[in-house]
Scaffold this active site. Sequence first.
Site, PDB file in Angstrom:
ATOM      1  N   HIS A   1       0.849  -1.197   0.000  1.00  0.00           N
ATOM      2  CA  HIS A   1       0.000   0.000   0.000  1.00  0.00           C
ATOM      3  C   HIS A   1       0.878   1.237   0.000  1.00  0.00           C
ATOM      4  O   HIS A   1       1.920   1.251   0.651  1.00  0.00           O
ATOM      5  CB  HIS A   1      -0.917   0.025   1.236  1.00  0.00           C
TER       6      HIS A   1
ATOM      7  N   ASP B   1      -8.049  -5.202  -0.625  1.00  0.00           N
ATOM      8  CA  ASP B   1      -8.479  -6.035  -1.747  1.00  0.00           C
ATOM      9  C   ASP B   1      -8.218  -7.529  -1.533  1.00  0.00           C
ATOM     10  O   ASP B   1      -8.811  -8.356  -2.226  1.00  0.00           O
ATOM     11  CB  ASP B   1      -7.769  -5.596  -3.036  1.00  0.00           C
TER      12      ASP B   1
HETATM   13  C1  LIG Z   1      -7.811  -0.270  -2.860  1.00  0.00           C
HETATM   14  C2  LIG Z   1      -6.425  -0.197  -3.244  1.00  0.00           C
HETATM   15  O1  LIG Z   1      -6.123   0.479  -4.185  1.00  0.00           O
HETATM   16  S1  LIG Z   1      -5.254  -1.005  -2.325  1.00  0.00           S
HETATM   17  C3  LIG Z   1      -3.946  -1.388  -3.462  1.00  0.00           C
HETATM   18  C4  LIG Z   1      -4.388  -2.442  -4.442  1.00  0.00           C
HETATM   19  N1  LIG Z   1      -3.302  -2.819  -5.332  1.00  0.00           N
HETATM   20  C5  LIG Z   1      -2.658  -3.981  -5.227  1.00  0.00           C
HETATM   21  O2  LIG Z   1      -2.911  -4.798  -4.357  1.00  0.00           O
HETATM   22  C6  LIG Z   1      -1.615  -4.235  -6.277  1.00  0.00           C
HETATM   23  C7  LIG Z   1      -0.321  -4.770  -5.672  1.00  0.00           C
HETATM   24  N2  LIG Z   1       0.345  -3.732  -4.927  1.00  0.00           N
HETATM   25  C8  LIG Z   1       1.080  -2.765  -5.555  1.00  0.00           C
HETATM   26  O3  LIG Z   1       1.232  -2.738  -6.791  1.00  0.00           O
HETATM   27  C9  LIG Z   1       1.691  -1.671  -4.710  1.00  0.00           C
HETATM   28  O4  LIG Z   1       1.974  -2.130  -3.424  1.00  0.00           O
HETATM   29  C10 LIG Z   1       0.791  -0.413  -4.640  1.00  0.00           C
HETATM   30  C11 LIG Z   1       0.416   0.045  -6.051  1.00  0.00           C
HETATM   31  C12 LIG Z   1      -0.474  -0.703  -3.871  1.00  0.00           C
HETATM   32  C13 LIG Z   1       1.551   0.697  -3.933  1.00  0.00           C
HETATM   33  O5  LIG Z   1       2.539   1.067  -4.778  1.00  0.00           O
HETATM   34  P1  LIG Z   1       3.791   2.019  -4.430  1.00  0.00           P
HETATM   35  O6  LIG Z   1       3.596   2.754  -3.187  1.00  0.00           O
HETATM   36  O7  LIG Z   1       4.033   2.792  -5.668  1.00  0.00           O
HETATM   37  O8  LIG Z   1       4.929   0.974  -4.192  1.00  0.00           O
HETATM   38  P2  LIG Z   1       5.861   0.382  -5.326  1.00  0.00           P
HETATM   39  O9  LIG Z   1       5.070  -0.265  -6.403  1.00  0.00           O
HETATM   40  O10 LIG Z   1       6.829   1.445  -5.731  1.00  0.00           O
HETATM   41  O11 LIG Z   1       6.593  -0.738  -4.487  1.00  0.00           O
HETATM   42  C14 LIG Z   1       7.723  -0.536  -3.629  1.00  0.00           C
HETATM   43  C15 LIG Z   1       8.526  -1.836  -3.611  1.00  0.00           C
HETATM   44  O12 LIG Z   1       7.727  -2.869  -3.044  1.00  0.00           O
HETATM   45  C16 LIG Z   1       7.479  -3.892  -4.005  1.00  0.00           C
HETATM   46  N3  LIG Z   1       6.069  -4.251  -3.945  1.00  0.00           N
HETATM   47  C17 LIG Z   1       5.036  -3.427  -3.714  1.00  0.00           C
HETATM   48  N4  LIG Z   1       3.893  -4.105  -3.746  1.00  0.00           N
HETATM   49  C18 LIG Z   1       4.220  -5.384  -4.003  1.00  0.00           C
HETATM   50  C19 LIG Z   1       3.456  -6.555  -4.158  1.00  0.00           C
HETATM   51  N5  LIG Z   1       2.134  -6.522  -4.071  1.00  0.00           N
HETATM   52  N6  LIG Z   1       4.109  -7.708  -4.412  1.00  0.00           N
HETATM   53  C20 LIG Z   1       5.461  -7.738  -4.507  1.00  0.00           C
HETATM   54  N7  LIG Z   1       6.225  -6.653  -4.375  1.00  0.00           N
HETATM   55  C21 LIG Z   1       5.610  -5.484  -4.129  1.00  0.00           C
HETATM   56  C22 LIG Z   1       7.783  -3.260  -5.357  1.00  0.00           C
HETATM   57  O13 LIG Z   1       8.140  -4.206  -6.341  1.00  0.00           O
HETATM   58  C23 LIG Z   1       8.915  -2.323  -5.002  1.00  0.00           C
HETATM   59  O14 LIG Z   1      10.087  -3.076  -4.870  1.00  0.00           O
HETATM   60  P3  LIG Z   1      11.507  -2.484  -5.355  1.00  0.00           P
HETATM   61  O15 LIG Z   1      11.708  -1.272  -4.477  1.00  0.00           O
HETATM   62  O16 LIG Z   1      12.425  -3.605  -5.094  1.00  0.00           O
HETATM   63  O17 LIG Z   1      11.335  -2.136  -6.796  1.00  0.00           O
HETATM   64  O1  LIG Z   2      -5.719   4.781  -0.707  1.00  0.00           O
HETATM   65  C1  LIG Z   2      -5.252   4.136  -1.634  1.00  0.00           C
HETATM   66  O2  LIG Z   2      -4.209   4.454  -2.258  1.00  0.00           O
HETATM   67  C2  LIG Z   2      -5.913   2.914  -2.113  1.00  0.00           C
HETATM   68  C3  LIG Z   2      -6.905   2.363  -1.150  1.00  0.00           C
HETATM   69  O3  LIG Z   2      -6.576   1.662  -0.231  1.00  0.00           O
HETATM   70  C4  LIG Z   2      -8.317   2.724  -1.332  1.00  0.00           C
HETATM   71  O4  LIG Z   2      -8.642   3.505  -2.225  1.00  0.00           O
HETATM   72  O5  LIG Z   2      -9.159   2.228  -0.552  1.00  0.00           O
END
Ligand SMILES: CC(=O)SCCNC(=O)CCNC(=O)[C@H](O)C(C)(C)COP(=O)(O)OP(=O)(O)OC[C@H]1O[C@@H](n2cnc3c(N)ncnc32)[C@H](O)[C@@H]1OP(=O)(O)O
Ligand SMILES: O=C([O-])CC(=O)C(=O)O
Length: 370
Positions: free
Chosen positions: A256, A307
């Site tokens: 997150h 999620d």
């Molecule tokens: C309601 C919502 O929107 S909640 C979020 C729903 N989205 C997901 O579950 C998708 C999976 N999760 C992700 O893609 C990310 O954690 C996000 C988009 C939620 C947050 O993204 P950011 O804050 O931009 O983090 P970012 O993607 O830069 O990740 C930072 C590091 O953690 C790693 N990482 C983050 N999430 C994950 C994951 N789910 N699985 C594996 N590695 C991960 C990245 O690969 C990155 O590693 P690195 O520094 O070695 O390159």
């Molecule tokens: O806040 C965020 O980036 C994503 C999230 O968890 C939501 O929208 O519920």
Amino acid sequence: MTATKGLEGIVATTSSISSIIDGVLTYRGIDIDDLAEHASFEEVAYLLWYGKLPNQSELDQLVKQFGELAAVPAGVIDQLKLYPKDTNSMAALRTAVSSLALYDASANDMSKEANILKAIKLQAQIPTLIAAFARIREGKEPVAPKQGVSIAYNFLYMLTGQEPDQVAVKALDQALVLHADHELNASTFAARVTVATLSDIYSGVTSAIGALKGPLHGGANEAVMVMLEEIGSSANVEPYINEKLANKVKIMGFGHRVYKNGDPRAKHLQKMSRELGKLTGNMELYEMSVKIEELVTGQKGLKPNVDFYSASVYTTLQIPRDLFTPIFAISRASGWTAHILEQYENNRLIRPRAEYTGPVDQEVTPIAQR
Ligand SMILES: CC(=O)SCCNC(=O)CCNC(=O)[C@H](O)C(C)(C)COP(=O)(O)OP(=O)(O)OC[C@H]1O[C@@H](n2cnc3c(N)ncnc32)[C@H](O)[C@@H]1OP(=O)(O)O
Ligand SMILES: O=C([O-])CC(=O)C(=O)O
């Protein structure tokens, strides 16, 4: 000028709707744990829009309004029938919500009274659109909404045409409470950017649905279910997850932008997943999910977000996988519209800058020489 990738940590607006402070989520100052246990989705929608919990007569009035406004214009249903049968469910919702504006004479009325009424109407009609879409693609007629029931009840009723089970209604209602608002998440930001041009509320919610659709945001709940289906059984969890992590593939439903020590909503959904699994006598999805969590948290330190466990919850409720993200939209419509109303109250165009990284001092080469 130096850009911050993904605007991480940038405070882009003030808001009095929801807060995330030290990992604690509140709606209008009330802890999500309290709301999840003691408030219905209708009470939460009222709280987000009006800034206080409703008393009994205010709640009754809102439920009545939801019932009265839930039917969607016949023209929108006719259009749903023309969508290709394999239309993506979020694309269908995005297009259908946009088309609702065509049938609302007050769509461009920017008065406060008209906008709050449109917020209530959108909240009432989004579940109807999703249920109608789901039935039409199966060759069935849409089911008309019922009066005087909750949004969770009405959605399940319109989806199946049957009186829903009380356990299912309670679980869906709690899931709606948990997803209702989340500060300046991507879809809410998209909504605020759109209406900050003084565009209408339908445009704002349409933008938000487009942003929610992506798998890094709301689309992750469906992607979690795709993963669970690919894994198939508890025995396959370890090799599957190890292989993905070794190849630096993201595990959906984990991580997150704001929460680094865990999403406070996830524990409620985990509990729901466990209880529904017990009740239906099928613990497999729950057990697989727990095993995935152990591995991903153990190896990467990443915790499940909202999620992750919602995928097993909705599947146990027998909801088709591609309706998970539309259900998120049912709930988040309350937050989006509350933020849109707040943006209108104290508006300024949202227009940040970009750090230019392209070439400089270029000239137009005559076309014959390119
Ligand atoms: C309601 C919502 O929107 S909640 C979020 C729903 N989205 C997901 O579950 C998708 C999976 N999760 C992700 O893609 C990310 O954690 C996000 C988009 C939620 C947050 O993204 P950011 O804050 O931009 O983090 P970012 O993607 O830069 O990740 C930072 C590091 O953690 C790693 N990482 C983050 N999430 C994950 C994951 N789910 N699985 C594996 N590695 C991960 C990245 O690969 C990155 O590693 P690195 O520094 O070695 O390159
Ligand atoms: O806040 C965020 O980036 C994503 C999230 O968890 C939501 O929208 O519920």
